[in-house]
Write a protein that holds these residues in place. Structure first.
Motif, PDB file in Angstrom:
ATOM      1  N   GLN A 123     -13.669  14.272  31.022  1.00 32.75           N
ATOM      2  CA  GLN A 123     -13.302  13.231  32.006  1.00 32.75           C
ATOM      3  C   GLN A 123     -11.940  13.492  32.649  1.00 32.75           C
ATOM      4  OE1 GLN A 123     -15.142  10.543  32.596  1.00 32.75           O
ATOM      5  NE2 GLN A 123     -16.852  11.095  31.012  1.00 32.75           N
ATOM      6  N   PRO A 124     -11.538  12.755  33.718  1.00 32.69           N
ATOM      7  CA  PRO A 124     -10.276  13.012  34.359  1.00 32.69           C
ATOM      8  C   PRO A 124      -9.289  12.786  33.228  1.00 32.69           C
ATOM      9  CG  PRO A 124     -11.684  11.854  35.939  1.00 32.69           C
ATOM     10  CD  PRO A 124     -12.460  11.852  34.553  1.00 32.69           C
ATOM     11  N   LEU A 125      -8.096  13.913  33.580  1.00 35.19           N
ATOM     12  CA  LEU A 125      -7.172  13.754  32.638  1.00 35.19           C
ATOM     13  C   LEU A 125      -6.268  12.479  32.646  1.00 35.19           C
ATOM     14  CD1 LEU A 125      -5.432  15.498  30.434  1.00 35.19           C
ATOM     15  CD2 LEU A 125      -3.921  16.129  32.523  1.00 35.19           C
ATOM     16  N   ARG A 126      -6.066  11.686  31.624  1.00 34.61           N
ATOM     17  CA  ARG A 126      -5.188  10.469  31.557  1.00 34.61           C
ATOM     18  C   ARG A 126      -4.075  10.819  31.215  1.00 34.61           C
ATOM     19  NH1 ARG A 126      -9.037   7.553  27.144  1.00 34.61           N
ATOM     20  NH2 ARG A 126      -8.801   9.469  26.368  1.00 34.61           N
ATOM     21  N   ILE A 127      -2.912  10.505  32.065  1.00 37.58           N
ATOM     22  CA  ILE A 127      -1.739  10.714  31.896  1.00 37.58           C
ATOM     23  C   ILE A 127      -0.799   9.433  31.904  1.00 37.58           C
ATOM     24  CG2 ILE A 127       0.484  11.449  32.915  1.00 37.58           C
ATOM     25  CD1 ILE A 127      -1.061  13.623  34.405  1.00 37.58           C
ATOM     26  N   GLN A 128      -0.453   9.127  30.580  1.00 35.34           N
ATOM     27  CA  GLN A 128       0.499   7.810  30.474  1.00 35.34           C
ATOM     28  C   GLN A 128       2.122   8.207  30.460  1.00 35.34           C
ATOM     29  OE1 GLN A 128       0.822   4.458  30.648  1.00 35.34           O
ATOM     30  NE2 GLN A 128      -0.681   3.906  29.180  1.00 35.34           N
ATOM     31  N   THR A 129       2.654   7.282  31.410  1.00 31.19           N
ATOM     32  CA  THR A 129       4.084   7.598  31.498  1.00 31.19           C
ATOM     33  C   THR A 129       4.806   6.545  30.683  1.00 31.19           C
ATOM     34  OG1 THR A 129       4.348   6.380  33.581  1.00 31.19           O
ATOM     35  CG2 THR A 129       3.865   8.756  33.616  1.00 31.19           C
TER      36      THR A 129
ATOM     37  N   ALA B  75      -9.785  17.686  34.302  1.00 30.78           N
ATOM     38  CA  ALA B  75     -10.396  17.050  33.459  1.00 30.78           C
ATOM     39  C   ALA B  75     -10.411  17.751  31.837  1.00 30.78           C
ATOM     40  CB  ALA B  75     -12.088  16.807  33.862  1.00 30.78           C
ATOM     41  N   VAL B  76     -10.503  16.673  30.904  1.00 33.08           N
ATOM     42  CA  VAL B  76     -10.631  17.400  29.461  1.00 33.08           C
ATOM     43  C   VAL B  76     -11.648  16.616  28.584  1.00 33.08           C
ATOM     44  CG1 VAL B  76      -8.096  17.847  29.709  1.00 33.08           C
ATOM     45  CG2 VAL B  76      -8.692  15.438  28.829  1.00 33.08           C
ATOM     46  N   THR B  77     -11.822  16.726  27.433  1.00 34.17           N
ATOM     47  CA  THR B  77     -12.694  16.133  26.536  1.00 34.17           C
ATOM     48  C   THR B  77     -11.544  15.029  26.052  1.00 34.17           C
ATOM     49  OG1 THR B  77     -12.047  17.738  24.809  1.00 34.17           O
ATOM     50  CG2 THR B  77     -14.252  17.996  25.701  1.00 34.17           C
ATOM     51  N   PRO B  78     -11.747  14.041  26.420  1.00 33.11           N
ATOM     52  CA  PRO B  78     -10.816  12.995  26.293  1.00 33.11           C
ATOM     53  C   PRO B  78     -10.585  12.556  24.727  1.00 33.11           C
ATOM     54  CG  PRO B  78     -12.827  12.028  27.013  1.00 33.11           C
ATOM     55  CD  PRO B  78     -13.137  13.463  27.110  1.00 33.11           C
ATOM     56  N   VAL B  79      -9.243  12.246  24.358  1.00 31.88           N
ATOM     57  CA  VAL B  79      -9.164  11.593  22.878  1.00 31.88           C
ATOM     58  C   VAL B  79      -9.649  10.280  22.854  1.00 31.88           C
ATOM     59  CG1 VAL B  79      -7.082  11.125  21.515  1.00 31.88           C
ATOM     60  CG2 VAL B  79      -7.024  13.147  23.039  1.00 31.88           C
ATOM     61  N   GLN B  80     -10.529  10.104  21.689  1.00 29.04           N
ATOM     62  CA  GLN B  80     -11.137   8.995  21.349  1.00 29.04           C
ATOM     63  C   GLN B  80     -10.184   8.116  20.420  1.00 29.04           C
ATOM     64  OE1 GLN B  80     -14.325   7.766  22.311  1.00 29.04           O
ATOM     65  NE2 GLN B  80     -14.251   9.414  23.390  1.00 29.04           N
ATOM     66  N   GLY B  81      -9.534   6.999  20.728  1.00 31.00           N
ATOM     67  CA  GLY B  81      -8.646   6.451  19.918  1.00 31.00           C
ATOM     68  C   GLY B  81      -7.307   6.603  20.507  1.00 31.00           C
ATOM     69  N   PRO B  82      -6.109   6.278  19.758  1.00 31.26           N
ATOM     70  CA  PRO B  82      -4.880   6.411  20.187  1.00 31.26           C
ATOM     71  C   PRO B  82      -4.440   7.842  19.817  1.00 31.26           C
ATOM     72  CG  PRO B  82      -5.006   5.303  17.923  1.00 31.26           C
ATOM     73  CD  PRO B  82      -6.343   5.408  18.477  1.00 31.26           C
ATOM     74  N   LEU B  83      -3.428   8.109  20.967  1.00 32.50           N
ATOM     75  CA  LEU B  83      -2.942   9.360  20.615  1.00 32.50           C
ATOM     76  C   LEU B  83      -1.668   9.421  20.029  1.00 32.50           C
ATOM     77  CD1 LEU B  83      -2.445  12.675  21.803  1.00 32.50           C
ATOM     78  CD2 LEU B  83      -1.466  11.523  24.010  1.00 32.50           C
ATOM     79  N   LEU B  84      -1.730  10.312  18.723  1.00 34.96           N
ATOM     80  CA  LEU B  84      -0.490  10.519  18.009  1.00 34.96           C
ATOM     81  C   LEU B  84       0.109  11.775  18.341  1.00 34.96           C
ATOM     82  CD1 LEU B  84      -1.558   8.192  14.886  1.00 34.96           C
ATOM     83  CD2 LEU B  84       0.406   7.691  16.029  1.00 34.96           C
ATOM     84  N   LEU B  85       1.534  11.693  18.322  1.00 33.04           N
ATOM     85  CA  LEU B  85       2.209  12.918  18.258  1.00 33.04           C
ATOM     86  C   LEU B  85       2.854  13.569  17.062  1.00 33.04           C
ATOM     87  CD1 LEU B  85       4.444  12.305  21.534  1.00 33.04           C
ATOM     88  CD2 LEU B  85       2.158  13.471  21.257  1.00 33.04           C
ATOM     89  N   SER B  86       3.228  14.778  16.718  1.00 32.78           N
ATOM     90  CA  SER B  86       3.503  15.112  15.472  1.00 32.78           C
ATOM     91  C   SER B  86       4.964  15.025  15.494  1.00 32.78           C
ATOM     92  CB  SER B  86       3.294  16.537  15.334  1.00 32.78           C
ATOM     93  OG  SER B  86       1.791  16.807  15.461  1.00 32.78           O
TER      94      SER B  86
ATOM     95  N   HIS C 298     -11.296   9.689  49.778  1.00 41.22           N
ATOM     96  CA  HIS C 298     -10.929  11.150  49.568  1.00 41.22           C
ATOM     97  C   HIS C 298     -11.129  11.717  48.684  1.00 41.22           C
ATOM     98  CE1 HIS C 298      -8.068   9.927  53.075  1.00 41.22           C
ATOM     99  NE2 HIS C 298      -7.978   8.424  52.210  1.00 41.22           N
ATOM    100  N   SER C 299     -11.603  13.054  48.728  1.00 42.85           N
ATOM    101  CA  SER C 299     -11.858  13.956  47.884  1.00 42.85           C
ATOM    102  C   SER C 299     -12.985  13.415  46.996  1.00 42.85           C
ATOM    103  CB  SER C 299     -10.744  14.144  46.725  1.00 42.85           C
ATOM    104  OG  SER C 299      -9.590  14.642  47.363  1.00 42.85           O
ATOM    105  N   PRO C 300     -14.433  13.245  47.324  1.00 41.80           N
ATOM    106  CA  PRO C 300     -15.307  12.737  46.456  1.00 41.80           C
ATOM    107  C   PRO C 300     -15.957  14.051  45.811  1.00 41.80           C
ATOM    108  CG  PRO C 300     -16.147  12.867  48.703  1.00 41.80           C
ATOM    109  CD  PRO C 300     -14.582  13.427  48.850  1.00 41.80           C
ATOM    110  N   PHE C 301     -16.265  13.842  44.459  1.00 43.37           N
ATOM    111  CA  PHE C 301     -17.054  14.746  43.672  1.00 43.37           C
ATOM    112  C   PHE C 301     -17.845  14.348  42.542  1.00 43.37           C
ATOM    113  CE2 PHE C 301     -12.735  14.221  41.466  1.00 43.37           C
ATOM    114  CZ  PHE C 301     -13.324  14.085  40.233  1.00 43.37           C
ATOM    115  N   ILE C 302     -18.768  15.089  42.271  1.00 46.16           N
ATOM    116  CA  ILE C 302     -19.698  14.557  41.083  1.00 46.16           C
ATOM    117  C   ILE C 302     -19.575  15.524  39.926  1.00 46.16           C
ATOM    118  CG2 ILE C 302     -22.079  14.201  40.198  1.00 46.16           C
ATOM    119  CD1 ILE C 302     -22.581  12.714  42.896  1.00 46.16           C
ATOM    120  N   THR C 303     -19.228  15.107  38.610  1.00 47.86           N
ATOM    121  CA  THR C 303     -19.321  16.058  37.479  1.00 47.86           C
ATOM    122  C   THR C 303     -20.653  16.311  37.143  1.00 47.86           C
ATOM    123  OG1 THR C 303     -19.201  14.435  36.008  1.00 47.86           O
ATOM    124  CG2 THR C 303     -17.222  14.969  36.893  1.00 47.86           C
TER     125      THR C 303
END
Length: 720
Positions: free
Chosen positions: A51-57, A98-109, A615-620
């Protein structure tokens, strides 16, 4: 990266490699807990579909002791500019990676070397090498000076020599709907002070168990963002425009000398782009990512990069690899002589001269962490089709390629030459010069000010005074010419008016590779590439460049189109239609492209507008149609927000049906979802209010819709 405050300012030393080397890269430490307790630190489960990479700022106001605050008004203004540029860059990356998305919350080390003072040293004890004594001075984790909230971090424990641990800090709640967490700082840091022309720098801080970047920080230098001499539009377009911020994001996402050694070889997971189903369980660390050729040139020598560069240069098969800029022991930029204009060269020359090129996207394919939408690549004109010898120091000055210029400028018309010519994109007038990155090779570089042919304001003075008939317009380009409306003096062999120089004239494409030109007061004149033409009403000649203008079949919108200055409100929406494929039937790459066009046309018809919104249409490969929505300049009709709302409402009232082959695909309004809301909910209240207020002022009625949205519609097919 070198971000220049204004075109023509001397470039500064690149900061990324030095910055990245100063940061400790963390990844999950599974060995520090017994098996029965590892569930809290295991990588989170992942979906099998890319799925498209989800970036949180996440913006932080905390400063290091060596940094200083800007006045409140300047700091708020600078922060809003930075966050607006980041929002646009993150939206663009969603259509690229795109990446294999993280399921649930992202936690850092957490870094054990920071919170732990001593570990158990007896290998015969069950808690060998686990933390036996806490560091009393531990103040939490940071990433390039940005304080990481405990809410984003995993917990930590104190271990007895035998038995169960004492929990000191539990896991935080983490960050939902996120694959990469980007911390943002706006400060006057020591790096900003030492390198006055640098506006931003960034580094990656944390990796997942397969070394994919999970978190990083970008630092914007306050003195440039808050400069009262820069308007909002100037700042976004020249200083912190999305292309510049995108460069920094691509560094922290993997295009970095420190990360090359961690790239992975995933041979079965990269076929059928864009965004195919990943196969990360088959990955292994790449044996060799960089190498040196027989002349000692450092190369990025991975398969997709080598194929992409060979295709770009017109070389059959593959090449050894793509040259990297020599920047010490590591390099995180393409060699400027070979890939001038790429978004990942070391010097930023402005948005209008920068391309997100196919070779850079190929590098992200080779990283093994991402699935890449190659259709999002922008054509790189520099060196295109020039062969394997292009860009070498030994050949750039011998006149074998007209991408480079020489000290002794030879006119294509065998006429005197002023030394002022045209930048290779023909958007600007230029002067033949070099810089340290070109290593003695020379090219026509845009003049510091007033050289842009596509800026109408540049022609306000010359139009009344100049006899050369120049026209500055959105579709004007630079041409070598010696046109003059004044009669030439016959007693001079080479009067100044005969000398060839770069001039701005209007052009329009008639078909691929062919165009017409117009001078002030003249009719349209066919301009045959590689030839010279005379213009009615003028003395002299105009030279028609070949292989640079009108390279597409889209009429006037050639590859050398001038930059598009997008406002924040124009770049907020991404629409996705999830399609469940017909049972037992799969679509190849070309079929997916055809289906994408069918779905796009249905959206255009349903919205009652033109394609200038989409703009930039595509199908995975798992049949998710995605299209970016913003309003191109000159696009007539409602705002993109209004169109977005209209489409989503009509989908609920009346399903959208598209026919492709023997299948009918129908939207199901009950599965309309809203996701990927890049808001600033984690930002402290005062800054959030200030930022929102400024956005309201800048974007008027758009208001709270200024946060990026992506609606997801599930589409179910039925056979005819």
């Amino acid at each position: 990266m070198r971000l220049l405050l204004l075109l023509g300012v001397a470039a500064s030393r690149c900061l990324h490699d030095d910055t990245q080397k100063s940061v400790r890269l963390l990844r999950p430490h599974l060995s520090q807990m017994p098996t029965r307790f590892r569930s809290s630190v295991l990588p989170l489960p992942i979906s099998r579909d890319a799925q498209p990479l989800r970036i949180q700022t996440y913006y932080t106001r905390e400063l290091a002791s060596s940094e200083a605050w800007a006045p409140d008004g300047e700091e708020t203004r600078g922060t809003s500019r930075a966050l607006a540029a980041l929002k646009e860059a993150a939206r663009r990356i969603q259509g690229i990676l795109a990446v294999t998305p993280v399921q649930g919350p992202l936690l850092l080390s957490r870094d054990p070397t920071q919170y732990c003072r001593a570990v158990w040293g007896n290998p015969d004890t069950p808690n060998y090498h686990r933390c036996s004594l806490l560091n009393p001075g531990y103040q939490g984790e940071s990433c390039l000076g940005a304080k990481i909230p405990d809410a984003h971090l995993r917990g930590y424990s104190l271990w007895p020599e035998h038995g169960l641990p004492q929990l000191i800090q539990p896991d935080g709640p983490g960050v939902q709907n996120t694959d990469f967490l980007l911390y943002v700082r706006v400060a006057h840091s020591s790096k900003c002070h030492k390198e006055p022309s640098v506006i931003a720098y960034a580094a990656c801080c944390q990796l997942d168990s397969e070394d994919r970047p999970l978190a990083g920080t970008i630092v914007y230098c306050t003195q440039h963002l808050s400069s009262p001499s820069l308007s909002y539009g100037d700042t976004v377009a020249v200083a912190v425009c999305p292309q510049a911020t995108l460069h920094e994001l691509l560094h922290v996402l993997g295009f970095s000398g420190e990360l090359f050694k961690r790239w992975r070889d995933c041979p079965s997971g990269l076929s059928g782009s864009p965004f195919p189903k990943p196969a990360r369980e088959n990955c292994s660390t790449r044996r060799r990512v960089t190498r040196r050729d027989a002349w000692g040139q450092l190369l990025l020598a991975t398969p997709a990069v080598s194929r992409s560069l060979a295709k770009h240069l017109g070389v059959p098969g593959t090449v050894l690899g793509a040259p990297l800029e020599e920047e010490g022991s590591l390099s995180s930029h393409w060699e400027s002589r070979l890939l001038q204009g790429s978004i990942m060269t070391a010097t930023f020359h402005g948005a209008q001269h920068t391309r997100l090129d196919p070779i850079t996207l190929a590098a992200f394919e080779d990283s093994g962490w991402y699935q890449v939408n190659h259709s999002a690549a922008e054509e790189l004109l520099w060196g295109q089709g020039s062969g394997p010898e292009f860009g070498l120091v030994s050949t750039c000055g011998n006149g074998s390629s007209d991408f480079f210029c020489t000290r002794r400028v030879i006119s294509p018309l065998s006429l005197p030459h002023s030394g002022l010519g045209c930048h290779y994109l023909h958007l600007d007038k230029g002067r033949c010069s070099s810089d340290p990155m070109l290593e003695g090779c020379r090219m026509y570089k845009p003049l510091a000010r007033g050289s842009e042919c596509w800026k109408e304001e540049n022609g306000l003075l010359t139009r009344a005074q100049s006899p050369h008939g120049e026209l500055y317009h959105l579709h004007s380009r630079c041409f070598l010419a010696n046109l003059t409306s004044q009669e030439l003096s016959k007693d001079k062999v080479s009067p100044p008016s005969v000398t060839l120089t770069g001039r701005c004239y209007l052009h329009q494409c008639t078909h691929k590779g062919a165009y017409e030109v117009r001078v002030e007061g003249s009719p349209w004149v066919p301009c045959l590439p590689g030839k010279a033409v005379q213009i009615p009403g003028y003395y002299g000649l105009l030279y028609c460049p070949q292989g640079r203008l009108c390279l597409s079949n889209k009429g006037t919108g050639a590859v050398t189109s001038p930059p598009t200055s997008f406002s924040t409100q124009d770049l907020l929406f991404q629409l996705s239609l999830g399609l469940t494929g017909t049972p037992g039937h799969s679509l190849g790459k070309e079929e997916r492209q055809e289906l994408a066009e069918v779905v796009l046309q249905a959206l255009v018809t349903r919205g009652g507008t033109s394609r200038c919104y989409f703009h930039s249409p595509f199908i995975t490969t798992n049949l998710v149609f995605t299209v970016s929505m913003w309003k191109s300049p000159g696009c007539q009709g409602p705002s993109v927000a209004t169109l977005y709302r209209t489409l989503t409402l009509t989908f609920q009232e009346k399903p959208l049906q598209v026919h492709h082959g023997k299948a009918i695909f129908t939207t199901e309004h009950s599965k309309l979802l809203t996701s990927m809301d890049h808001n600033l909910s984690m930002t402290d209240g005062l800054l959030s209010m200030g930022f929102c207020l400024l956005l309201l002022i800048l974007m008027g009625t758009l208001g709270t819709l200024a946060y990026q949205k992506r609606a997801t519609l599930r589409v179910g097919p039925s056979t005819t």
